[in-house]
Design a protein around this motif. Structure first.
Motif, PDB file in Angstrom:
ATOM      1  N   ARG A 454       0.827  -1.215   0.000  1.00 11.26           N
ATOM      2  CA  ARG A 454       0.000   0.000   0.000  1.00 11.26           C
ATOM      3  C   ARG A 454       0.865   1.271   0.000  1.00 11.26           C
ATOM      4  NH1 ARG A 454      -4.104  -0.762   4.851  1.00 11.26           N
ATOM      5  NH2 ARG A 454      -2.746  -2.475   5.556  1.00 11.26           N
ATOM      6  N   ILE A 455       1.977   1.230   0.733  1.00  8.09           N
ATOM      7  CA  ILE A 455       2.866   2.399   0.765  1.00  8.09           C
ATOM      8  C   ILE A 455       3.480   2.646  -0.607  1.00  8.09           C
ATOM      9  CG2 ILE A 455       5.042   3.281   1.691  1.00  8.09           C
ATOM     10  CD1 ILE A 455       4.357   1.859   4.329  1.00  8.09           C
ATOM     11  N   VAL A 456       3.964   1.581  -1.248  1.00  8.47           N
ATOM     12  CA  VAL A 456       4.628   1.736  -2.541  1.00  8.47           C
ATOM     13  C   VAL A 456       3.649   2.193  -3.619  1.00  8.47           C
ATOM     14  CG1 VAL A 456       5.775   0.476  -4.412  1.00  8.47           C
ATOM     15  CG2 VAL A 456       6.497   0.127  -2.051  1.00  8.47           C
ATOM     16  N   GLY A 477       3.272   7.921  -3.928  1.00  7.96           N
ATOM     17  CA  GLY A 477       3.094   6.556  -4.403  1.00  7.96           C
ATOM     18  C   GLY A 477       3.710   6.374  -5.786  1.00  7.96           C
ATOM     19  N   LEU A 478       3.797   5.140  -6.211  1.00  9.78           N
ATOM     20  CA  LEU A 478       4.368   4.814  -7.522  1.00  9.78           C
ATOM     21  C   LEU A 478       3.357   4.013  -8.334  1.00  9.78           C
ATOM     22  CD1 LEU A 478       7.872   3.762  -6.194  1.00  9.78           C
ATOM     23  CD2 LEU A 478       7.350   5.858  -7.449  1.00  9.78           C
ATOM     24  N   PRO A 479       2.249   4.651  -8.712  1.00  7.18           N
ATOM     25  CA  PRO A 479       1.194   3.922  -9.411  1.00  7.18           C
ATOM     26  C   PRO A 479       1.580   3.470 -10.819  1.00  7.18           C
ATOM     27  CG  PRO A 479       0.723   6.274  -9.400  1.00  7.18           C
ATOM     28  CD  PRO A 479       1.902   6.064  -8.504  1.00  7.18           C
ATOM     29  N   ILE A 480       2.687   3.987 -11.345  1.00  5.76           N
ATOM     30  CA  ILE A 480       3.069   3.603 -12.715  1.00  5.76           C
ATOM     31  C   ILE A 480       3.576   2.170 -12.798  1.00  5.76           C
ATOM     32  CG2 ILE A 480       3.708   5.964 -13.305  1.00  5.76           C
ATOM     33  CD1 ILE A 480       6.667   4.963 -13.206  1.00  5.76           C
ATOM     34  N   GLN A 485       6.123  -5.562 -11.221  1.00  8.24           N
ATOM     35  CA  GLN A 485       7.215  -4.667 -10.836  1.00  8.24           C
ATOM     36  C   GLN A 485       7.186  -4.367  -9.340  1.00  8.24           C
ATOM     37  OE1 GLN A 485       6.132  -1.677 -13.733  1.00  8.24           O
ATOM     38  NE2 GLN A 485       8.018  -2.033 -14.908  1.00  8.24           N
ATOM     39  N   VAL A 486       5.990  -4.135  -8.795  1.00  8.60           N
ATOM     40  CA  VAL A 486       5.869  -3.895  -7.349  1.00  8.60           C
ATOM     41  C   VAL A 486       6.339  -5.125  -6.581  1.00  8.60           C
ATOM     42  CG1 VAL A 486       4.253  -3.489  -5.454  1.00  8.60           C
ATOM     43  CG2 VAL A 486       4.014  -2.205  -7.591  1.00  8.60           C
ATOM     44  N   ALA A 487       5.915  -6.315  -7.039  1.00  6.32           N
ATOM     45  CA  ALA A 487       6.344  -7.549  -6.389  1.00  6.32           C
ATOM     46  C   ALA A 487       7.859  -7.699  -6.442  1.00  6.32           C
ATOM     47  CB  ALA A 487       5.666  -8.754  -7.045  1.00  6.32           C
TER      48      ALA A 487
END
Length: 540
Positions: A454-456, A477-480, A485-487
Motif C-alpha cells: 500500500r505504501i509503494v 506513491g508509484l502507481p506507474i 514490478q511492485v512484487a
C-alpha cells in the motif's frame, strides 16, 4: 554561498538556497561555535525571493565574476520524475497545461539598488594568474585556482608558496594552499608553516592537507590548539593512523573534546574499533572523566555492533565483562552496544536481525545476573540482538531459497530500486537522515507485506515510527508500476541486506490492489494498521 562585496557586507557568507518545488529562494545566515556550523533564516515570515509563477523553478545560485548574484531557473511546470506522479498531480498538470513548454530556461542577475557591477577577467598569461587569488570575489579566486591546477605550470609554484606564507588575507593563504595541493606541489615545509599560521581557518585547512607520514610531529603539537575546529580536523586526520604518536595525540584530543570528537575518532577506525577500545580501556581510571566527555567508549561499542562481526562482538562482551561492575566504562559500552532505546510511544513490533555468535558468551550470563537496575535494563535491550546455537527460546530460522521465478522478480526489483528508490533509500538501504527512513530491519518492510504494498503503490503521509525513530514523511506513491514490478521491488528489499523475509508474488499485489481500489490518496499510519481483506477481494 555569496562570496563577493557588491551586496551590503551583511550578505557576505550568506547561503542562498533555491527551492524549485516551493518556487522560492531562501537566504540563511551562518554561525559557528566549537567547529559546528548552524544556519538561521535571514528573514522572519518571508523569503529572499518568491514567485507566483508556478514555472519559476530555481535550481542553482552563484556568485558571478562581477559580484552579482546569478540564479538559474529551469522554467518548467513539472519537475517530478514521472514515477512519482500521483493521479491527483497528473490531473492538475493536464488541467493547467503545465507539461509544456519544456524548452525554456531563465538566468536572473540580481544587483543591489545603486550598485555598479564591474566584470573581472582572468589574464591569459599563466604567470599573472596567481595574483588573482587575492581578489575579494570568490568566483574570481575559484576560477584562478581551477585554471592554475589545470595548466599545472611549475613556474608559478614560487609565487603560490609566497602567497600561502605571507599574504595578508587568510582566504588567499588558504586558496593558495589548495592550489598547490591540486598541482601536487605542496611540500612539508609549506604545510608546516601553515600549521602554525596565526589564523585558525588556515591551520584547519593545513591539517586537512597534511600527510601524517611527513608532518606527524608538527600535527601532534596542535592537540591543545585553542580552536575547536583545528582540533576536530586533527581528530579526523589522526583517526586510523597506526603510528603510536598519532594514537597518543588522538587520546589527548578525546580527553579534551566533546561527543563529536568521539565520532571523529571512530570515523577512521572502520574494522579496528575493537582494537582501539582495548587501547582506551588500558588507560588508568583517572582518565575516565575525560573519556566520558567525548563519549568515545559508547560510540566505538556502537560501531562494533553495527559492523556485525561475530568475533568482534564476542570480544566486546569480554571487554565489557572485565570492567568493574556498574562502573562508568561498563555502562558506557553497554549503552553503545544496546543502541537507541525505542520511544515510549512506539507502536507495533521492533524488528531485530540478531547476530549469531560462535558460542554462548560467558560475559552475557554474568551481566544478566547483575542486580544493578541500569545494567539489567541495558542487557535486556542487547539480549535479542545476539544469539547462539542452543540459546533458550531461539529457533534458528529456515530460509527458503528463492525459486527461479522469484529470483527473476528479485533481479527485476533490484534494477528498479537502483534507478528509482536508491536516491532516497541509498544503496545500503540505510536511508537519509531527515528524508527517507532505513529499509534495513524495518518492521514495515519485513512485516505484513500488504502494508508495504500500500505504501509503494499509493504513498504515505504523516508521522511514522521506524525502528524506534519517528519520521515525518510525505512519500509519493508509484502507481506507474504494474503488479509484477511492485512484487519485484518488495521481493528485493525483503531479501537484500541479509533480510530473510518471504518474497512477494504478483498475484498477492493484484489482490491487495483490488482490495484498496477505492483508496486514492496517500495512507496514514493509522489506516495502514487496519487489515486489508485480501481474500474477499480475490474472491470477487
Amino acid at each position: 554561498m555569496y562570496r563577493a562585496h557588491l551586496f551590503p557586507k551583511e550578505y557576505y557568507g550568506n547561503v542562498f538556497i533555491p527551492e524549485p518545488a516551493g518556487n522560492l529562494i531562501k537566504r540563511v545566515t551562518l554561525s559557528e561555535k566549537d567547529g559546528e556550523i548552524t544556519a538561521a533564516n535571514a528573514y522572519e515570515g518571508k523569503e529572499f525571493m518568491t514567485s507566483t509563477d508556478e514555472r519559476f523553478r530555481p535550481v542553482n545560485a552563484y556568485t558571478g565574476p562581477d559580484g552579482a548574484l546569478y540564479i538559474v531557473d529551469i522554467a518548467r511546470g513539472v519537475i517530478q520524475h514521472r514515477g512519482f506522479l500521483t493521479y491527483y498531480l497528473v490531473k492538475n498538470i493536464q488541467d493547467r497545461k503545465l507539461e509544456t513548454p519544456f524548452t525554456l530556461g531563465r538566468i536572473y542577475r540580481i544587483v543591489p539598488d545603486g550598485a555598479k557591477p564591474k566584470l573581472t577577467r582572468l589574464p591569459k598569461e599563466t604567470e599573472r594568474i596567481p595574483a588573482m587569488l587575492t581578489s575579494d570575489n570568490g568566483w574570481v579566486r575559484d576560477t584562478a585556482q581551477r585554471v592554475l591546477v589545470e595548466r599545472n605550470d611549475p613556474k608559478v609554484v614560487p609565487d603560490l608558496q609566497k602567497l600561502a606564507a605571507t599574504n595578508a588575507s587568510p582566504q588567499t593563504r588558504v586558496q593558495a594552499l589548495w592550489t598547490l595541493e591540486g598541482m601536487n606541489a605542496l611540500t612539508p615545509a609549506v604545510i608546516t608553516t601553515a600549521l602554525h599560521d596565526k589564523v585558525d581557518k588556515v591551520r584547519a585547512a593545513a591539517v586537512r592537507m597534511s600527510d601524517p607520514a611527513t608532518t606527524l610531529p608538527e600535527l601532534a603539537k596542535l592537540t591543545n590548539d585553542p580552536s575547536a575546529e583545528v582540533r576536530l580536523h586533527l581528530a579526523f586526520k589522526l583517526s586510523g593512523d597506526a603510528e603510536p604518536a598519532a594514537g597518543k595525540a588522538l587520546l589527548t584530543l578525546l580527553e579534551n573534546g566533546g561527543p563529536i570528537f568521539g565520532e571523529a575518532a571512530a570515523s577512521g577506525l572502520s574494522g579496528h574499533e575493537i582494537d582501539y577500545l582495548d587501547t582506551l580501556l588500558k588507560l588508568p581510571p583517572t582518565e575516565d572523566a575525560k573519556l566520558a566527555k567525548s563519549d568515545v567508549l559508547s560510540t566505538l561499542a556502537g560501531c562494533v555492533m553495527k559492523e556485525r562481526n561475530a568475533a568482534h562482538v564476542g570480544q566486546l562482551l569480554d571487554l565489557i565483562g572485565a570492567q568493574p561492575a556498574g562502573g562508568a566504562r561498563q555502562v558506557a559500552m553497554l549503552n553503545g552496544m544496546a543502541g537507541k532505546a525505542p520511544g515510549k510511544k512506539s507502536k507495533g513490533p521492533t524488528y531485530f536481525r540478531p547476530l549469531k555468535l560462535a558460542s554462548a558468551p560467558a560475559a552475557m550470563a554474568t551481566l544478566q545476573a547483575s542486580k544493578d537496575g541500569k545494567i539489567k535494563a541495558l542487557v535486556a535491550r542487547i539480549d535479542p540482538q545476539i544469539v547462539w546455537s542452543g540459546k533458550p527460546g531461539w529457533v534458528e530460522p529456515v530460509v527458503k531459497p528463492l525459486t527461479a521465478s522469484e529470483q527473476a522478480l528479485y533481479e527485476e526489483g533490484k534494477t528498479i530500486y537502483s534507478s528509482i528508490c536508491i536516491a532516497c533509500h541509498q544503496p545500503t538501504g540505510q536511508g537519509m537522515a531527515g528524508l527517507a527512513p532505513p529499509l534495513v530491519d524495518s518492521e514495515w518492510v519485513l512485516g505484513d507485506p500488504d502494508k508495504i504494498i500500500r505504501i509503494v503503490t499509493e504513498g504515505l503521509s504523516g508521522p511514522i515510527d521506524v525502528k524506534g525513530n519517528k519520521w515525518q514523511l510525505e512519500m509519493p506513491g508509484l502507481p506507474i508500476f504494474n503488479d509484477e514490478q511492485v512484487a519485484g521491488i518488495l521481493t528485493y528489499i525483503r531479501r537484500e541486506w541479509e533480510h530473510t523475509a518471504n518474497p512477494v508474488s504478483p498475484s498477492f499485489v493484484t489482490a491487495v490492489r483490488a482490495a484498496i481500489k477505492d483508496h486514492t490518496k496517500p495512507w496514514s499510519v493509522d489506516e495502514l494498521r487496519k487489515p486489508v481483506d485480501v481474500k474477499k477481494a480475490a474472491a470477487k
